[in-house]
Design an enzyme around this catalytic site. Sequence first.
Site, PDB file in Angstrom:
ATOM      1  N   VAL A  33      63.284 102.177  -6.323  1.00 15.39           N
ATOM      2  CA  VAL A  33      62.598 101.327  -5.345  1.00 15.39           C
ATOM      3  C   VAL A  33      62.822  99.857  -5.679  1.00 15.39           C
ATOM      4  O   VAL A  33      63.085  99.032  -4.794  1.00 15.39           O
ATOM      5  CB  VAL A  33      61.099 101.659  -5.301  1.00 15.39           C
ATOM      6  CG1 VAL A  33      60.365 100.682  -4.383  1.00 15.39           C
ATOM      7  CG2 VAL A  33      60.883 103.091  -4.811  1.00 15.39           C
ATOM      8  N   PRO A  53      61.049  97.596 -18.895  1.00 15.68           N
ATOM      9  CA  PRO A  53      61.609  98.033 -20.177  1.00 15.68           C
ATOM     10  C   PRO A  53      62.989  98.663 -20.017  1.00 15.68           C
ATOM     11  O   PRO A  53      63.840  98.546 -20.894  1.00 15.68           O
ATOM     12  CB  PRO A  53      60.587  99.064 -20.683  1.00 15.68           C
ATOM     13  CG  PRO A  53      59.328  98.756 -19.938  1.00 15.68           C
ATOM     14  CD  PRO A  53      59.756  98.253 -18.601  1.00 15.68           C
ATOM     15  N   ASP A 114      54.030 101.354  -2.024  1.00  9.43           N
ATOM     16  CA  ASP A 114      53.201 102.543  -1.782  1.00  9.43           C
ATOM     17  C   ASP A 114      51.700 102.292  -1.912  1.00  9.43           C
ATOM     18  O   ASP A 114      50.918 103.239  -1.975  1.00  9.43           O
ATOM     19  CB  ASP A 114      53.602 103.702  -2.713  1.00  9.43           C
ATOM     20  CG  ASP A 114      55.018 104.188  -2.438  1.00  9.43           C
ATOM     21  OD1 ASP A 114      55.428 104.134  -1.255  1.00  9.43           O
ATOM     22  OD2 ASP A 114      55.703 104.601  -3.374  1.00  9.43           O
TER      23      ASP A 114
END
Length: 525
Positions: A33, A53, A114
Site C-alpha cells: 500500500v 524498518p 483503511d
Amino acid sequence: MAETFRQPLGGGSLIVAWQAKARRILIVGGGAVAAGRAFNALEADAHVTVVAPELCPELAHRAAAGRIEWQERKFEDADLDAADMVLTAISDAQESRRIAGLCRQRRIPVNAADINDLCDFWFMSTHRDHSVQIAVSTNSKAPRLANRIRQQIAAALPRGTGLAVEQIGRLRKRIREADPAPENSKRRMTWLTQLCDYWPVEQLVTLDSDNIDSLLDAYVQNHDPQHVSITSSAASRPTLRPPSSSSESSSGMPSPVLPIRANGIAHPAGRRGRLVLVGAGVGDPELLTMRAHKALKDADIVLADKLIPEPVLGIVGCEIYTARKFPGAANEAQDDLYQRALEELGRGRCVVRLKQGDPFVYGRGAEEILFFRAHGYEAEVVPGLTSAINGPGLCGIPVTHRGVADQVLVLSGANRNGDLPAVPPFVATRTLVILMAVKRLERVVALLRQSDHPAELPVAIVERAGCADQRTVRGTLATIAGVVERAGHNAPGLIVAGHAVNVLSDAAIQDQYLDPSTLGLHSAE
C-alpha cells in the site's frame, strides 16, 4: 420568495487537484500500500520520504534508484517537522490514530489507509493520459466500483485525448508569447475556447509543429478558428478541417461532420441472408484487417460480444446488438444471439457476428460455424489478431526470443465447465499465456507453483491491449497477486509467465509501449 440558486446536496468531498510538486510527503510504512502511495506522489513530482524498518521490493528499488528517501526505522514524532502531507500505511491502527492526531495538531493533511474516520482526504480511482487526469471518488464507500466507473469514463474518451491536450497547451503558450498584453486575455481565451469547442479531438491530436504555426498565424490575423483549414504535412495523415457551419446540432452550434452509412434497406424479395464471422482483434480499429473493416461497413446489423472496445464499434454505421454475457448466463446470451442472427438472416440481411480477438482462439467460433451450418448458413470467416500473441507484443513483451523462449503455450483460464486448465511441468524456455483467468490469479499462481514453476519467474498482467488505456502490471510469481490487489484490474486481461516477459528493458520500451500507470518490477532492475 422562490429559490433561484442551486442547493448544495451535502455528503460529498471537495474535489481538488493538489499541486504537490517539490512538496514533502511523508509515508509511514513499507508495504504494498505504501508503494502505491509513493507511486502516486512521484507522479505528482513530490519529494517522498518513507519511514519503515523494512521495504517491499518496489520501494526498495525506488530507494536504491534515489527516487525516494528511506529512513530505516519506525516513525518518530520529529518526522513531522519537515512534512507537508502524511500518509500512513501500517497495520497498527492504534499507531495510525496517534500519528493522525499529531498531524491534526500541526494542521498537516493526513491519510490513514483503511481507517476512513482518520482521513482528511481519500485517494481516488484515477486515469492518466499525458496531462489529462480523471479521478473518480465514491467518498470511500465503494472503491472497487469507482474503478469500474473510471474505466468506463476512460474508454469513452477519443483515442489520443491526452496528446490533443498537449498540443493545445503548446498552442496556448505560443499565443500568449505572441500576444502577451493583459488587456487581450479575453480575446486569447475566446479564440482558444472556440477552437476546442468546434474541432474534434481526433483532429487536434494530429497537429504538428507546422500546424501550430499555421494556427498561431490564424490567431494573429484574427481569423475565426471555426473556418481555419489545416492540411497535415504528413502524407499518412488526413486533411484536417473543422466542422462546416452548415451542419448544426440542436443547440445551433456547428457539429463534426462524421461519415454515416445508411443500412437496413430492405433486400429484394428472395435474397438470401449473408453471415460473416469477424474477429475484432485486440481493440485498436487500426489493427483490424481490411476485410474486417469492409465487413463492418457492409453489414446491416452487427451482433457483438459484450467487451468489444468502443473504438471498434465506432466504425460501425448500422445497428449494433450486444450480447449480455454475465457469469452464469453465458449460454443464455449465446442462444439469444443465435436467435437474433437467424431472424435477421431470414430477412435477407447481411449479419456480422463480431467476436473478440480471433474467433477460433478460445472464442467459440467453430461452435458458431457448426450451429449456423446446421441451419443452412455457411459463414464467411474473417480472422482477427489474437490477444494471446499480439496482446503481449503491443505491451512490449515478445512471446518468443532467441536463447530465452523457444515455445509458447496458450491456455484458457476457464474450460467448458469453468475449471482452470491443466498446466504441464515447468520448462524454462516456454512462455505461458493464460486467457480469461486474471480474476482467479491467486489460484493460477498456486497451480503454477504446483507444477514446479519457480517463485522468481517473471509474470505480467496485460490489460486491454491495443486500447488507449492499455496497461501492463509486472511482478514475479511470488509477488504478482499482491501487486494486482493494490493496482486493481481493468478487464479484459491475460496472464503472461516466463523469462520473455523481461527481455526488453524499460529504457527500450517505456515511451513506445507503456503508460505511466505501469506497475511492478523487472527482474533486471
